[in-house]
Design a protein around this motif. Sequence first.
Motif, short mmCIF file in Angstrom:
data_model
loop_
_atom_site.label_atom_id
_atom_site.label_comp_id
_atom_site.label_asym_id
_atom_site.label_seq_id
_atom_site.Cartn_x
_atom_site.Cartn_y
_atom_site.Cartn_z
N SER A 117 3.28 1.90 -2.01
CA SER A 117 3.96 2.12 -3.28
C SER A 117 3.49 3.38 -3.95
N GLN B 209 2.87 -4.75 -13.08
CA GLN B 209 2.40 -4.22 -11.81
C GLN B 209 1.42 -3.06 -12.00
N THR C 285 -7.73 -10.25 -3.82
CA THR C 285 -8.41 -9.32 -2.91
C THR C 285 -9.43 -8.49 -3.67
N MET C 286 -9.03 -8.01 -4.83
CA MET C 286 -9.97 -7.22 -5.64
C MET C 286 -11.15 -8.07 -6.10
N LYS D 26 2.59 -11.21 -4.66
CA LYS D 26 1.85 -10.05 -4.18
C LYS D 26 0.80 -9.61 -5.18
N HIS E 92 -3.16 -9.42 -4.58
CA HIS E 92 -3.92 -8.21 -4.85
C HIS E 92 -5.13 -8.50 -5.75
N SER F 14 0.81 -1.20 0.00
CA SER F 14 0.00 0.00 0.00
C SER F 14 0.84 1.24 0.00
N GLY G 228 -7.63 3.36 -2.51
CA GLY G 228 -8.38 2.65 -3.54
C GLY G 228 -8.30 3.25 -4.91
N THR H 36 -1.34 1.03 -7.79
CA THR H 36 -2.36 2.00 -7.39
C THR H 36 -3.41 1.42 -6.48
N GLN H 37 -3.29 0.10 -6.15
CA GLN H 37 -4.25 -0.56 -5.27
C GLN H 37 -5.68 -0.42 -5.78
N CYS H 38 -5.83 -0.66 -7.09
CA CYS H 38 -7.14 -0.62 -7.71
C CYS H 38 -7.36 -1.90 -8.48
N MET I 211 -1.73 -3.20 -9.06
CA MET I 211 -1.02 -3.47 -7.81
C MET I 211 -0.39 -2.20 -7.24
#
Length: 863
Positions: A8, A100, A176-177, A169, A173, A6, A15, A107-109, A105
């Motif tokens: 990065s 990535q 999780t999404m 990872k 991710h 998170s 989100g 931008t965690q979206c 991964m």
Amino acid sequence: MASGGSGSGVGLGGGGGGYSVASVGGGCLGVAESMVVEWKEFLWDVPEERVALWGHCQTLFLRYSFPPLQAGSFFLKHAEAVEKDLPARELHELLLLSLQWLSGMITQCSPVYPLHLLREIETRVWLLAVESEAQVKSEGDFTLTSISREPGAGKSSSMIDRTASIISKMDNHINTMRARGINARENSQAYHKTAQAVDATFSTTSGGSTKAKRRAKGFALSRRPLIDTVDKSTEDEDVSLPPNSRNDSHLQDESLRIDPSFSRWEERVGPAELERAVLSLLEFGQITAAKQLQHKLSPAHIPSEFVLVDAALKLAAISTPRSVVSMSMLDDEVGSVIDSYDILTDHQFVDPLQVLESLAMTFPEGRGRGLCKRVISVVKAANVLGLSFSEAFDKQPIELLQLLSLKAQDSFEEASLLVQTHSMSAASIAQILAESFLKGLLAAHRGGYMDSQKEEGPAPLLWRFSDFLKWADLCPSEPEIGHALMRLVITGQEIPHACEVELLILSHHFYKSSACLDGVDVLVALAATRVEAYVSEGDFPCLARLITGVGNFYALNFILGILIENGQLDLLLQKYSAAADTNSGTAEAVRGFRIAVLTSLKQFNPNDLDAFAMVYNHFDMKHETASLLESRAEQSSQQWFLRYDKDQNEDLLDSMRYYIEAAEVHSSIDAGNKTHTACARASLVSLQIRMPDFQWLNLSETNARRALVEQSCFQEALIVAEAYGLNQASEWALVLWNQMLKPELTEQFVAEFVAVLPLQPSMLAELARFYRAEVAARGDQSQFSVWLTGGGLPAEWAKYLGRSFRCLLKRTRDLRLRVQLATVATGFGDVIDACMKALDKVPDNAGPLVLRKGHGGAYLPLM
């Protein structure tokens, strides 16, 4: 590469929210493209600059919260454009960056790229990682230049391990999404049903106004496309975020507008490349990653190598500790593999490790054989260390090597196999070897085994100098070993001087053998800083060991001066002998040390002749030793002349001893003339001791001739002649003539003379001429003979002179020469007649021998 986690995305918001795409997106991409153009024009040929370029672009995209699709597409596009120009590891970094970004991964979206295309890029990344790892291992260079700054990937991690960490990872991710998307769909469906129920209730209770119905209808319709999209993405194993994320629909719209030119990269990955990637991962030990990649792209097909790997791991598990087991104890799958590949014999009991080694040969090359060999190396290491296979297999290879180094004399073969089968950086190997060697040095120092370099300690001692040289072959880089050893000296605390010196010597050895001149310079400078501490504590043995062990006498010449000034020359020579015996020093190295020591002696202590003699004797310098002894003999004789009391002859005795020692040295190198001269000088000194009233030593050439002529004793005359180089026939003629008026002395002198030296014809002829001239000059001057003869009977001088000459003629065995001498001298007719009578009996062709009658036919020589 800011990858995963998170943390990065800097300034990205939660989100994936908070993008300022409209304001900075176009400008940011333009700056990145302009940087690429500028780099290609000026700096493209420098690998470090290319890596820096992609790092700048990554930082730029992160700083300005660039959309993930555009950022991933940027790296993907340039990877395709420069595919043929970049090495595998740089191309791998570009694709990994793209993967990535496109997976969301960073931008965690949610992923902004179709999942099956992401998996194909992932396959390509694995192939490049395997190719790069193989190249790095073959070149022996483990320092990977990476754009990535993966927190979990240290210096010692390989490219495959780092890739596995990032892919893991990324999968977490995506999962999780996906879970969030499923929850969002369920919540949306439940909310939709609740809304319909509320609308129905509302229409029933309120009479169903047109405005409310229209609102409810619009609300329901607004969710149907989203629900359809979620259902569709779920069926395609894609993911989406909950509907309360304000930019989800925008990101999903972006993911649907993929440039067709980018998809060509992924289409290159076919079944053959998939299989190659999976088996390559298996070869490099990434079992989980290989199985996951196979399950992701082709779950229906399971390669047979997976079964072999599972069987190998099960065999390895029962191979520690090593023992013989019954066939019935083997797993069914293992037994099936053994039967299928016809591995084992018909014995009822088997050795699992032996079966495992046979199983390794059933793997095709590059398709799991390397993994099986690594498993075998871990099993052997575990057996030496007393560990179970699972415990050893969970450790990093470098940790196993560290444990094996603690059993230095018993685990070299296992350590060598471990290094051959695993990828380990040269710096890590060197550090382990250096630290283990220091432990051995400390143990030897505490046990008192470091005083003698020839005997390096008893058998229980773990590390010796020779052990380290053998183990150093495990490290592919000799300069790294030098760095590791010198780093211990720089950063070490409370290391004894003796151990510190050994570290410096060994470090210099590896710097010199690898021609690492920078390392040599730093080490010499470091050694110079340590010298003051050694001198202040009087630790001269460590100084002597340092200079002789390092062998850089030019740079460390000041240490030689310190030792010589402090009277430690003997210690220095002893340490050098021990070092030369241990390291088998070459003749050139010995000569360099000898010259350095003699130069320092001349510079710091030129008057210490004992020190020079010590050096000469130590290096077997015969000529120099003899010359030094002769000079010391001359100095001793000079000291005697300076004494007031000439009866004290200790200096003369020393001088004579030095001459005798010089003669012995000359005789050992077959220098006959010099040996004879040294003996003659020793005899002259003895003459000076016996007759101190006359000066025999240090005579000029004229005085030496005068002293020779005046001698009436042949032995004394011979000593003078040999000492001053006058032992020639012309010189002896004058000596004999001086004895002619004393027949008794002449007869004894000639008798002693012919016992040692021959009567040369030239000398006899010169004496005959002297005789004739003397007789002719004194014939009419008999009245003056009283002044011409030195005592005795003046009137009978001619009788004495003739008697002495007849003695010489009698000693002349050559009849013709006797006739010639008698004729020249005149007055010896009887001698001439006797010789002619003897010569007349010999025919002209009889030769030099004549037969003597009555003697059994023996021949007697006439000459």
